[in-house]
Design a protein around this motif. Structure first.
Motif, PDB file in Angstrom:
ATOM      1  N   GLU A  98       0.827  -1.203   0.000  1.00 35.16           N
ATOM      2  CA  GLU A  98       0.000   0.000   0.000  1.00 35.16           C
ATOM      3  C   GLU A  98       0.864   1.256   0.000  1.00 35.16           C
ATOM      4  O   GLU A  98       0.552   2.246  -0.666  1.00 35.16           O
ATOM      5  N   ILE A  99       1.988   1.200   0.751  1.00 34.44           N
ATOM      6  CA  ILE A  99       2.869   2.364   0.817  1.00 34.44           C
ATOM      7  C   ILE A  99       3.517   2.617  -0.536  1.00 34.44           C
ATOM      8  O   ILE A  99       3.629   3.771  -0.984  1.00 34.44           O
ATOM      9  N   ALA A 100       3.948   1.552  -1.216  1.00 34.98           N
ATOM     10  CA  ALA A 100       4.558   1.726  -2.533  1.00 34.98           C
ATOM     11  C   ALA A 100       3.566   2.337  -3.514  1.00 34.98           C
ATOM     12  O   ALA A 100       3.928   3.202  -4.330  1.00 34.98           O
ATOM     13  N   GLU A 101       2.312   1.921  -3.438  1.00 36.35           N
ATOM     14  CA  GLU A 101       1.298   2.484  -4.334  1.00 36.35           C
ATOM     15  C   GLU A 101       1.053   3.957  -4.023  1.00 36.35           C
ATOM     16  O   GLU A 101       0.923   4.785  -4.939  1.00 36.35           O
ATOM     17  N   ILE A 102       1.005   4.308  -2.732  1.00 30.22           N
ATOM     18  CA  ILE A 102       0.783   5.710  -2.356  1.00 30.22           C
ATOM     19  C   ILE A 102       1.933   6.581  -2.853  1.00 30.22           C
ATOM     20  O   ILE A 102       1.723   7.664  -3.428  1.00 30.22           O
ATOM     21  N   LEU A 103       3.170   6.120  -2.647  1.00 33.14           N
ATOM     22  CA  LEU A 103       4.330   6.889  -3.093  1.00 33.14           C
ATOM     23  C   LEU A 103       4.352   7.024  -4.614  1.00 33.14           C
ATOM     24  O   LEU A 103       4.690   8.089  -5.151  1.00 33.14           O
ATOM     25  N   ALA A 104       3.998   5.945  -5.311  1.00 31.69           N
ATOM     26  CA  ALA A 104       3.996   5.992  -6.773  1.00 31.69           C
ATOM     27  C   ALA A 104       2.943   6.969  -7.284  1.00 31.69           C
ATOM     28  O   ALA A 104       3.191   7.745  -8.211  1.00 31.69           O
ATOM     29  N   ARG A 105       1.768   6.952  -6.684  1.00 36.30           N
ATOM     30  CA  ARG A 105       0.708   7.866  -7.123  1.00 36.30           C
ATOM     31  C   ARG A 105       1.063   9.326  -6.818  1.00 36.30           C
ATOM     32  O   ARG A 105       0.750  10.226  -7.605  1.00 36.30           O
ATOM     33  N   LYS A 106       1.728   9.577  -5.686  1.00 38.13           N
ATOM     34  CA  LYS A 106       2.162  10.934  -5.386  1.00 38.13           C
ATOM     35  C   LYS A 106       3.188  11.400  -6.417  1.00 38.13           C
ATOM     36  O   LYS A 106       3.179  12.565  -6.857  1.00 38.13           O
ATOM     37  N   ALA A 107       4.081  10.489  -6.808  1.00 38.00           N
ATOM     38  CA  ALA A 107       5.083  10.842  -7.819  1.00 38.00           C
ATOM     39  C   ALA A 107       4.417  11.113  -9.165  1.00 38.00           C
ATOM     40  O   ALA A 107       4.797  12.058  -9.880  1.00 38.00           O
ATOM     41  N   ILE A 108       3.429  10.311  -9.514  1.00 41.51           N
ATOM     42  CA  ILE A 108       2.734  10.497 -10.789  1.00 41.51           C
ATOM     43  C   ILE A 108       2.010  11.839 -10.818  1.00 41.51           C
ATOM     44  O   ILE A 108       2.006  12.543 -11.831  1.00 41.51           O
ATOM     45  N   GLU A 109       1.415  12.205  -9.685  1.00 40.71           N
ATOM     46  CA  GLU A 109       0.715  13.488  -9.615  1.00 40.71           C
ATOM     47  C   GLU A 109       1.670  14.672  -9.735  1.00 40.71           C
ATOM     48  O   GLU A 109       1.264  15.757 -10.142  1.00 40.71           O
ATOM     49  N   SER A 110       2.942  14.447  -9.390  1.00 42.68           N
ATOM     50  CA  SER A 110       3.925  15.538  -9.404  1.00 42.68           C
ATOM     51  C   SER A 110       4.871  15.470 -10.600  1.00 42.68           C
ATOM     52  O   SER A 110       5.907  16.150 -10.598  1.00 42.68           O
ATOM     53  N   LEU A 111       4.538  14.653 -11.596  1.00 41.77           N
ATOM     54  CA  LEU A 111       5.422  14.520 -12.754  1.00 41.77           C
ATOM     55  C   LEU A 111       5.599  15.863 -13.466  1.00 41.77           C
ATOM     56  O   LEU A 111       4.655  16.639 -13.604  1.00 41.77           O
TER      57      LEU A 111
END
Length: 226
Positions: A98-111
């Protein structure tokens, strides 16, 4: 001496980090350079292979250091990018953390703004992001992308259950000759050589897969001895 009737008090010693209990970590990879994105924006082969790899590297580079523990894991997304480089769809296919998914989605939002897609069409692909404290992949090899695709295998024994059932022995004899696939017409003339890291990783991967392994209990002979 401890007085009679008193309870001895245990003094806890400070915990010292040792190689056995120190969690493994690995830093985030560097983001693709402007030159790498420039190459990716014109590389249309294999469903914009360079663009897809750069996108995954960009996301992982913004997720920080991965450490051993319950937060490590993989997450796979279904991605759609508009012709102008804007992200239009992000769907989680599966996730092991779950943490990896949250971090990945935050990164995607900040691309940062991405270049247009190489084909001028929407780019749809699936991408797995690895947030683990060890090397889990290698740069792709591009030098074979211009080779013709191998012909698709057709099983002569497959039957849809409705049409007349063909005899596979007759079909294999009287079937049309296999057509020779043609090379891609849009192969770039300025193809850059693969990186040394990619070549080394590819060689190691092939050696690990195809290399001989010693039989259990056997010993290799020294050179020159039989």
């Amino acid at each position: 001496m401890t007085p009679i009737g008193s309870t001895p008090v245990a003094i806890a010693s400070p915990t010292v980090a040792t190689p056995e209990n120190t969690p493994a970590t690995i830093a985030a990879p560097p983001a693709p350079t402007d030159e790498e994105w420039k190459l990716a924006s014109t590389y249309s082969l294999k469903n914009s292979k360079r663009y897809r790899y750069n996108w995954g590297q960009q996301v992982r580079s913004m997720m920080g250091t991965a450490a051993e523990g319950p937060q490590q894991g993989h997450v796979r997304f279904l991605i759609e990018i508009a012709p102008d480089g804007k992200l239009t769809r992000v769907e989680t296919q599966w996730s092991t953390s779950e943490i990896a998914e949250i971090l990945a989605r935050k990164a995607i939002e900040s691309l940062p703004p991405l270049p247009p897609t190489p084909t001028g069409q929407p780019l749809v692909f699936e991408q797995t992001i690895a947030f683990v404290p060890y090397e889990s992949g290698w740069p792709p090899i591009y030098k074979y992308d211009c080779l013709p695709d191998p012909p698709k295998f057709r099983n002569p024994f497959v039957w849809d259950g409705i049409s007349a059932r063909p005899d596979p022995r007759v079909a294999s004899k009287n079937g049309p000759p296999a057509s020779q696939p043609k090379a891609h017409e849009d192969c770039p003339n300025d193809t850059q050589p693969d990186s040394i890291e990619a070549e080394a990783a590819d060689i190691k991967r092939q050696f690990d897969f195809w290399g001989s392994r010693p039989v259990s209990g056997s010993h290799s002979l020294a050179p020159g001895k039989n």
